[in-house]
Design a protein around this motif. Structure first.
Motif, PDB file in Angstrom:
ATOM      1  N   THR A 146       0.840  -1.184   0.000  1.00 18.77           N
ATOM      2  CA  THR A 146       0.000   0.000   0.000  1.00 18.77           C
ATOM      3  C   THR A 146       0.879   1.239   0.000  1.00 18.77           C
ATOM      4  N   ASP A 147       0.348   2.332  -0.559  1.00 20.56           N
ATOM      5  CA  ASP A 147       1.054   3.609  -0.547  1.00 20.56           C
ATOM      6  C   ASP A 147       0.684   4.444   0.679  1.00 20.56           C
ATOM      7  N   ASP A 148      -0.294   3.974   1.437  1.00 18.42           N
ATOM      8  CA  ASP A 148      -0.792   4.721   2.593  1.00 18.42           C
ATOM      9  C   ASP A 148       0.016   4.330   3.831  1.00 18.42           C
ATOM     10  N   ILE A 149       1.044   5.105   4.134  1.00 18.06           N
ATOM     11  CA  ILE A 149       1.935   4.786   5.247  1.00 18.06           C
ATOM     12  C   ILE A 149       1.194   4.867   6.582  1.00 18.06           C
ATOM     13  N   GLY A 150       0.328   5.880   6.722  1.00 20.69           N
ATOM     14  CA  GLY A 150      -0.434   6.023   7.958  1.00 20.69           C
ATOM     15  C   GLY A 150      -1.346   4.842   8.202  1.00 20.69           C
ATOM     16  N   LEU A 151      -1.995   4.353   7.143  1.00 21.40           N
ATOM     17  CA  LEU A 151      -2.884   3.204   7.290  1.00 21.40           C
ATOM     18  C   LEU A 151      -2.095   1.956   7.638  1.00 21.40           C
ATOM     19  N   ALA A 152      -0.952   1.767   7.018  1.00 23.12           N
ATOM     20  CA  ALA A 152      -0.114   0.608   7.340  1.00 23.12           C
ATOM     21  C   ALA A 152       0.275   0.630   8.814  1.00 23.12           C
ATOM     22  N   LYS A 153       0.650   1.792   9.332  1.00 24.35           N
ATOM     23  CA  LYS A 153       1.008   1.930  10.750  1.00 24.35           C
ATOM     24  C   LYS A 153      -0.179   1.558  11.635  1.00 24.35           C
ATOM     25  N   ARG A 154      -1.376   2.037  11.298  1.00 24.42           N
ATOM     26  CA  ARG A 154      -2.557   1.743  12.108  1.00 24.42           C
ATOM     27  C   ARG A 154      -2.847   0.246  12.130  1.00 24.42           C
ATOM     28  N   HIS A 155      -2.687  -0.411  10.985  1.00 27.70           N
ATOM     29  CA  HIS A 155      -2.930  -1.851  10.939  1.00 27.70           C
ATOM     30  C   HIS A 155      -1.954  -2.599  11.853  1.00 27.70           C
ATOM     31  N   VAL A 156      -0.696  -2.196  11.833  1.00 33.13           N
ATOM     32  CA  VAL A 156       0.303  -2.861  12.675  1.00 33.13           C
ATOM     33  C   VAL A 156      -0.003  -2.634  14.149  1.00 33.13           C
ATOM     34  N   VAL A 157      -0.312  -1.391  14.513  1.00 33.21           N
ATOM     35  CA  VAL A 157      -0.647  -1.089  15.910  1.00 33.21           C
ATOM     36  C   VAL A 157      -1.890  -1.856  16.334  1.00 33.21           C
ATOM     37  N   ALA A 158      -2.921  -1.855  15.493  1.00 36.11           N
ATOM     38  CA  ALA A 158      -4.163  -2.560  15.825  1.00 36.11           C
ATOM     39  C   ALA A 158      -3.927  -4.053  15.995  1.00 36.11           C
ATOM     40  N   ALA A 159      -3.071  -4.624  15.163  1.00 37.69           N
ATOM     41  CA  ALA A 159      -2.774  -6.055  15.266  1.00 37.69           C
ATOM     42  C   ALA A 159      -2.161  -6.380  16.620  1.00 37.69           C
ATOM     43  N   ILE A 160      -1.156  -5.594  17.031  1.00 42.15           N
ATOM     44  CA  ILE A 160      -0.476  -5.869  18.299  1.00 42.15           C
ATOM     45  C   ILE A 160      -1.401  -5.567  19.482  1.00 42.15           C
ATOM     46  N   ARG A 161      -2.190  -4.508  19.370  1.00 43.13           N
ATOM     47  CA  ARG A 161      -3.149  -4.182  20.444  1.00 43.13           C
ATOM     48  C   ARG A 161      -4.219  -5.255  20.585  1.00 43.13           C
ATOM     49  N   GLU A 162      -4.801  -5.684  19.477  1.00 44.27           N
ATOM     50  CA  GLU A 162      -5.888  -6.661  19.538  1.00 44.27           C
ATOM     51  C   GLU A 162      -5.422  -8.005  20.098  1.00 44.27           C
ATOM     52  N   VAL A 163      -4.236  -8.452  19.687  1.00 40.42           N
ATOM     53  CA  VAL A 163      -3.774  -9.743  20.185  1.00 40.42           C
ATOM     54  C   VAL A 163      -3.437  -9.640  21.677  1.00 40.42           C
ATOM     55  N   PHE A 164      -3.023  -8.448  22.130  1.00 35.20           N
ATOM     56  CA  PHE A 164      -2.805  -8.247  23.566  1.00 35.20           C
ATOM     57  C   PHE A 164      -4.131  -8.257  24.320  1.00 35.20           C
TER      58      PHE A 164
END
Length: 314
Positions: free
Chosen positions: A106-124
């Protein structure tokens, strides 16, 4: 119309796959067909994490029960939607948001960051596994006590933020412990739709999954090969033992993304092989198919084996 439940574990037919609809999807499909094609609802951005560990019986993954007709499935990997507060997380080590955007296609750097943060937050939130440490070589330990459960509950209830928890303990996200897998969008006819990025990770040493006290119903490590071997039976649904799971086969409990990922896990030789496998981030969206008998199924256009199928992971 062929059904995915007839496909042995590890076998990947070329071209297209067909999957059954669960009870919630059937109602939405009937309405969609009855009133004609409409503009689909906007999907919510979501992340889901495939936790993995090796075992003598084969690669295992952590599955959980998800109440409320989740677009991720009745049984699924830990995950959920991106939240506004995910933007507040700034401390991390490992690949940069720019590098993550490139690896996710994806070209959307902000969206990529949100997905990574959400992944780590949700699994926690859902399992207590925390992919974070004080630096690039450390991972937090001793997080199984009541203090950490209260923190998980508070984040899940949105009483506090994940960013504030990390700041309190001086932790940064270990984004290098996460690997991108695939990109799935819910079918157009669904009432609730997710645009989901799937990731994979192994739990850090001395961290063990546990269900959230207030919301957890069922969750455990399962051997992917065993689940697939029993997919034509109601073994998993009967084990969970709830009215919306008992008597149901795997294809009625999980969405196609989960079943296909389980197949890839079952075909892999172990955690290292699976996580290190070079794969493109294929995009999938199941489409509604109406059979000659009026029955419904979901059609998924599968990627060829050369693009990362199970035969490459053996």
């Amino acid at each position: 119309m062929p059904n995915s439940s007839s496909t042995p574990a590890g076998v990947r037919p070329a071209g297209k796959r067909y999957f059954p609809l669960n009870a919630d999807q059937r109602g939405a499909a009937e309405t969609w067909v009855e009133f004609g094609d409409r503009t689909p609802s906007k999907p919510r951005k979501a992340s889901s994490v495939v936790l993995l560990k090796d075992s003598p019986a084969g690669l295992k993954t952590y599955l959980t029960y998800r109440p409320g007709g989740s677009p991720l499935g009745t049984v699924a990997f830990p995950g959920g939607t991106i939240e506004v507060a995910d933007d507040d997380v700034t401390d991390w080590v490992g690949p940069s948001p720019t590098a993550w955007a490139k690896s996710m296609g994806t070209d959307d750097i902000g969206l990529a960051k949100r997905h990574v943060v959400a992944a780590i937050r949700e699994v926690f939130e859902e399992t207590g596994i925390l992919l974070a440490g004080s630096d690039a070589s450390g991972v937090v330990e001793g997080i199984s006590g009541p203090e950490w459960m209260r923190a998980r509950e508070s984040i899940a209830a949105q009483e506090t933020t994940f960013a504030s928890l990390l700041e309190r303990y001086g932790l940064a996200l270990r984004t290098d412990l996460l690997k991108p897998l695939s990109h799935w969008t819910s079918p157009d006819f669904a009432h609730r739709r997710f645009d989901t990025r799937y990731f994979a990770a192994t739990p850090p040493v001395n961290q063990t999954p546990s269900l959230l006290t207030s919301k957890g119903v069922w969750g455990r490590w399962v051997c992917a090969a065993d689940v697939l071997a029993d997919r034509a039976t109601s073994a998993l649904g009967d084990e969970i033992g709830l009215p919306n799971t008992a008597g149901l086969a795997l294809g009625e409990l999980v969405v196609p993304s989960v079943e296909i990922i389980l197949e890839k896990i079952a075909a892999a030789r172990g955690c290292i092989a699976y996580l290190n496998h070079k794969r493109p981030i294929n995009e999938y969206q199941p489409k509604l198919v109406v059979g000659d008998d009026g029955g419904f199924s979901l059609e998924v256009a599968t990627a060829p084996a050369s693009e990362g199928g199970p035969c490459r992971e053996r």
